[in-house]
Design a protein around this motif. Structure first.
Motif, PDB file in Angstrom:
ATOM      1  N   GLN A  37      14.817  40.723 -56.153  1.00 19.71           N
ATOM      2  CA  GLN A  37      15.314  40.235 -57.435  1.00 19.71           C
ATOM      3  C   GLN A  37      14.548  39.010 -57.931  1.00 19.71           C
ATOM      4  O   GLN A  37      14.555  38.716 -59.127  1.00 19.71           O
ATOM      5  CB  GLN A  37      16.809  39.915 -57.320  1.00 19.71           C
ATOM      6  N   THR A  38      13.859  38.312 -57.032  1.00 19.40           N
ATOM      7  CA  THR A  38      13.074  37.153 -57.460  1.00 19.40           C
ATOM      8  C   THR A  38      11.750  37.575 -58.091  1.00 19.40           C
ATOM      9  O   THR A  38      11.064  36.754 -58.704  1.00 19.40           O
ATOM     10  CB  THR A  38      12.758  36.216 -56.276  1.00 19.40           C
ATOM     11  N   GLY A  39      11.392  38.844 -57.912  1.00 18.64           N
ATOM     12  CA  GLY A  39      10.112  39.318 -58.437  1.00 18.64           C
ATOM     13  C   GLY A  39       8.928  38.889 -57.601  1.00 18.64           C
ATOM     14  O   GLY A  39       7.793  38.912 -58.088  1.00 18.64           O
ATOM     15  N   MET A  40       9.164  38.505 -56.343  1.00 16.65           N
ATOM     16  CA  MET A  40       8.078  38.004 -55.496  1.00 16.65           C
ATOM     17  C   MET A  40       7.564  39.033 -54.492  1.00 16.65           C
ATOM     18  O   MET A  40       6.821  38.689 -53.577  1.00 16.65           O
ATOM     19  CB  MET A  40       8.524  36.740 -54.759  1.00 16.65           C
ATOM     20  N   ILE A  41       7.955  40.292 -54.647  1.00 14.27           N
ATOM     21  CA  ILE A  41       7.483  41.327 -53.735  1.00 14.27           C
ATOM     22  C   ILE A  41       6.347  42.103 -54.402  1.00 14.27           C
ATOM     23  O   ILE A  41       6.511  42.643 -55.498  1.00 14.27           O
ATOM     24  CB  ILE A  41       8.621  42.274 -53.318  1.00 14.27           C
ATOM     25  N   ASP A  42       5.214  42.147 -53.736  1.00 22.36           N
ATOM     26  CA  ASP A  42       4.031  42.821 -54.268  1.00 22.36           C
ATOM     27  C   ASP A  42       3.829  44.210 -53.671  1.00 22.36           C
ATOM     28  O   ASP A  42       3.220  45.076 -54.303  1.00 22.36           O
ATOM     29  CB  ASP A  42       2.784  41.979 -53.980  1.00 22.36           C
ATOM     30  N   VAL A  43       4.326  44.402 -52.440  1.00 27.54           N
ATOM     31  CA  VAL A  43       4.093  45.655 -51.718  1.00 27.54           C
ATOM     32  C   VAL A  43       5.362  46.052 -50.978  1.00 27.54           C
ATOM     33  O   VAL A  43       6.043  45.205 -50.399  1.00 27.54           O
ATOM     34  CB  VAL A  43       2.942  45.508 -50.692  1.00 27.54           C
ATOM     35  N   ILE A  44       5.673  47.344 -51.017  1.00 28.09           N
ATOM     36  CA  ILE A  44       6.736  47.914 -50.188  1.00 28.09           C
ATOM     37  C   ILE A  44       6.079  48.886 -49.212  1.00 28.09           C
ATOM     38  O   ILE A  44       5.316  49.765 -49.613  1.00 28.09           O
ATOM     39  CB  ILE A  44       7.793  48.638 -51.035  1.00 28.09           C
ATOM     40  N   HIS A  46       0.768  55.252 -52.793  1.00 19.95           N
ATOM     41  CA  HIS A  46      -0.567  54.893 -53.267  1.00 19.95           C
ATOM     42  C   HIS A  46      -1.529  54.551 -52.135  1.00 19.95           C
ATOM     43  O   HIS A  46      -2.746  54.647 -52.305  1.00 19.95           O
ATOM     44  CB  HIS A  46      -0.475  53.698 -54.214  1.00 19.95           C
ATOM     45  N   ASN A  47      -0.991  54.131 -50.990  1.00 19.50           N
ATOM     46  CA  ASN A  47      -1.814  53.709 -49.859  1.00 19.50           C
ATOM     47  C   ASN A  47      -1.204  54.240 -48.567  1.00 19.50           C
ATOM     48  O   ASN A  47       0.005  54.505 -48.503  1.00 19.50           O
ATOM     49  CB  ASN A  47      -1.915  52.178 -49.793  1.00 19.50           C
ATOM     50  N   PHE A  48      -2.070  54.356 -47.537  1.00 21.64           N
ATOM     51  CA  PHE A  48      -1.629  54.984 -46.295  1.00 21.64           C
ATOM     52  C   PHE A  48      -2.188  54.219 -45.099  1.00 21.64           C
ATOM     53  O   PHE A  48      -3.295  53.700 -45.141  1.00 21.64           O
ATOM     54  CB  PHE A  48      -2.100  56.440 -46.251  1.00 21.64           C
ATOM     55  N   GLN A  49      -1.370  54.192 -44.037  1.00 25.42           N
ATOM     56  CA  GLN A  49      -1.753  53.476 -42.824  1.00 25.42           C
ATOM     57  C   GLN A  49      -1.320  54.281 -41.613  1.00 25.42           C
ATOM     58  O   GLN A  49      -0.233  54.846 -41.587  1.00 25.42           O
ATOM     59  CB  GLN A  49      -1.085  52.094 -42.794  1.00 25.42           C
ATOM     60  N   GLY A  50      -2.180  54.331 -40.622  1.00 27.20           N
ATOM     61  CA  GLY A  50      -1.832  55.054 -39.384  1.00 27.20           C
ATOM     62  C   GLY A  50      -3.073  55.387 -38.601  1.00 27.20           C
ATOM     63  O   GLY A  50      -4.203  55.240 -39.078  1.00 27.20           O
ATOM     64  N   MET A 101       9.692  49.346 -60.185  1.00 25.23           N
ATOM     65  CA  MET A 101       9.633  47.896 -60.066  1.00 25.23           C
ATOM     66  C   MET A 101       8.207  47.361 -60.189  1.00 25.23           C
ATOM     67  O   MET A 101       7.983  46.167 -60.055  1.00 25.23           O
ATOM     68  CB  MET A 101      10.222  47.465 -58.710  1.00 25.23           C
ATOM     69  N   ASN A 102       7.249  48.266 -60.412  1.00 23.32           N
ATOM     70  CA  ASN A 102       5.835  47.897 -60.500  1.00 23.32           C
ATOM     71  C   ASN A 102       5.351  47.235 -59.214  1.00 23.32           C
ATOM     72  O   ASN A 102       4.630  46.230 -59.232  1.00 23.32           O
ATOM     73  CB  ASN A 102       5.582  46.972 -61.701  1.00 23.32           C
ATOM     74  N   ILE A 103       5.763  47.831 -58.092  1.00 21.56           N
ATOM     75  CA  ILE A 103       5.409  47.324 -56.764  1.00 21.56           C
ATOM     76  C   ILE A 103       4.511  48.345 -56.073  1.00 21.56           C
ATOM     77  O   ILE A 103       4.789  49.550 -56.098  1.00 21.56           O
ATOM     78  CB  ILE A 103       6.682  47.073 -55.922  1.00 21.56           C
ATOM     79  N   ASN A 104       3.448  47.876 -55.454  1.00 21.81           N
ATOM     80  CA  ASN A 104       2.528  48.747 -54.735  1.00 21.81           C
ATOM     81  C   ASN A 104       3.218  49.333 -53.495  1.00 21.81           C
ATOM     82  O   ASN A 104       4.175  48.730 -52.966  1.00 21.81           O
ATOM     83  CB  ASN A 104       1.290  47.954 -54.312  1.00 21.81           C
ATOM     84  N   THR A 105       2.743  50.487 -53.019  1.00 25.46           N
ATOM     85  CA  THR A 105       3.382  51.151 -51.882  1.00 25.46           C
ATOM     86  C   THR A 105       2.368  51.509 -50.803  1.00 25.46           C
ATOM     87  O   THR A 105       1.208  51.798 -51.083  1.00 25.46           O
ATOM     88  CB  THR A 105       4.090  52.451 -52.319  1.00 25.46           C
ATOM     89  N   VAL A 106       2.866  51.467 -49.556  1.00 23.96           N
ATOM     90  CA  VAL A 106       2.080  51.915 -48.397  1.00 23.96           C
ATOM     91  C   VAL A 106       3.002  52.779 -47.534  1.00 23.96           C
ATOM     92  O   VAL A 106       4.123  52.373 -47.221  1.00 23.96           O
ATOM     93  CB  VAL A 106       1.567  50.732 -47.549  1.00 23.96           C
ATOM     94  N   LEU A 107       2.531  53.970 -47.161  1.00 23.88           N
ATOM     95  CA  LEU A 107       3.241  54.793 -46.185  1.00 23.88           C
ATOM     96  C   LEU A 107       2.601  54.549 -44.829  1.00 23.88           C
ATOM     97  O   LEU A 107       1.404  54.803 -44.635  1.00 23.88           O
ATOM     98  CB  LEU A 107       3.170  56.272 -46.550  1.00 23.88           C
ATOM     99  N   GLU A 108       3.378  54.021 -43.888  1.00 22.63           N
ATOM    100  CA  GLU A 108       2.888  53.729 -42.541  1.00 22.63           C
ATOM    101  C   GLU A 108       3.186  54.894 -41.602  1.00 22.63           C
ATOM    102  O   GLU A 108       3.942  55.794 -41.918  1.00 22.63           O
ATOM    103  CB  GLU A 108       3.571  52.475 -41.994  1.00 22.63           C
TER     104      GLU A 108
END
Length: 227
Positions: free
Chosen positions: A161-168, A219-223, A195-202
């Motif tokens: 809610q603060t708007g300080m999250i850039d990535v989920i 949008h992004n992937f990790q593993g 929320m206009n937040i970037n995403t990574v699937l781990e």
């Protein structure tokens, strides 16, 4: 955990593994996550059990030690963006905030090269104004703040809610034992998009994991698929 043994463990040079975070076309972005691996497991069978055994002060002490090594890691690895996990209670510690502020003020680290991943599986009391101000300064200099393991633990709505999250970041392996399905993970990615937040699937270990994640809108992937 035995306090003396713990202090001995974190007083030594810490060990890390690194994972690439690639884009939706599997292209490397020079964005890596550093994964802490204890020199001694203190009798615990895996890293998760090791972390769960730590009390609040031990978690803070460990984070201070990890952040103390960031300048050397940034110098040696030279990432465009380095993701580093942070246990929520560390933000409430004056000692940790002082360490982090000092690293930025002395330019030992450049926030533009760092993504702080707040671990969502750990509960977090409301942040004090000093903690929020620290995150604001960090982000104002180009730093990113991420919620790690989103959807698998305590949802940090205050930070959202603060708007300080850039990535989920969503860990597919952590969701599997909750009997959640395709639609649930799809909902998390769509929530981030709204929320206009970037995403990574781990936890992407197979080609099937990667293809499924693409259809779910990540949008992004990790593993370890992307060694």
């Amino acid at each position: 955990m035995n306090l003396a043994a713990f202090k001995t463990t974190i007083s030594q040079k810490l060990n890390f593994q690194y994972q690439q975070i690639v884009d939706y076309k599997k292209r490397p972005q020079n964005w890596i996550e550093m994964l802490y691996r204890p020199n001694h497991m203190m009798g615990y069978q895996n890293v998760d059990l090791f972390f769960k055994s730590l009390n609040t002060q031990q978690k803070v002490d460990l984070d201070i030690q990890i952040f103390d090594q960031l300048p050397d890691i940034l110098h040696n690895e030279k990432p465009r963006r380095l993701s580093v996990n942070l246990m929520p209670n560390s933000l409430l510690s004056g000692d940790f905030r002082q360490k982090f502020s000092h690293l930025m003020q002395t330019r030992a680290i450049d926030p533009q090269n760092i993504c702080i991943e707040i671990i969502e599986t750990q509960s977090m009391p409301p942040l004090c104004s000093s903690a929020l101000d620290l995150l604001k300064v960090f982000r104002s200099h180009g730093g990113w703040v991420a919620l790690d393991d989103f959807g698998s633990g305590f949802a940090h709505w205050e930070l959202l809610q603060t708007g300080m999250i850039d990535v989920i970041k969503v860990a597919s392996q952590n969701l599997s034992h909750h009997s959640v399905g395709y639609d649930y993970i799809l909902g998390l990615s769509r929530f981030a998009e709204c929320m206009n937040i970037n995403t990574v699937l781990e936890g992407v270990e197979t080609e099937e994991d990667y293809i499924r994640g693409k259809t779910q809108g990540f949008h992004n992937f990790q593993g370890w698929l992307f060694k």
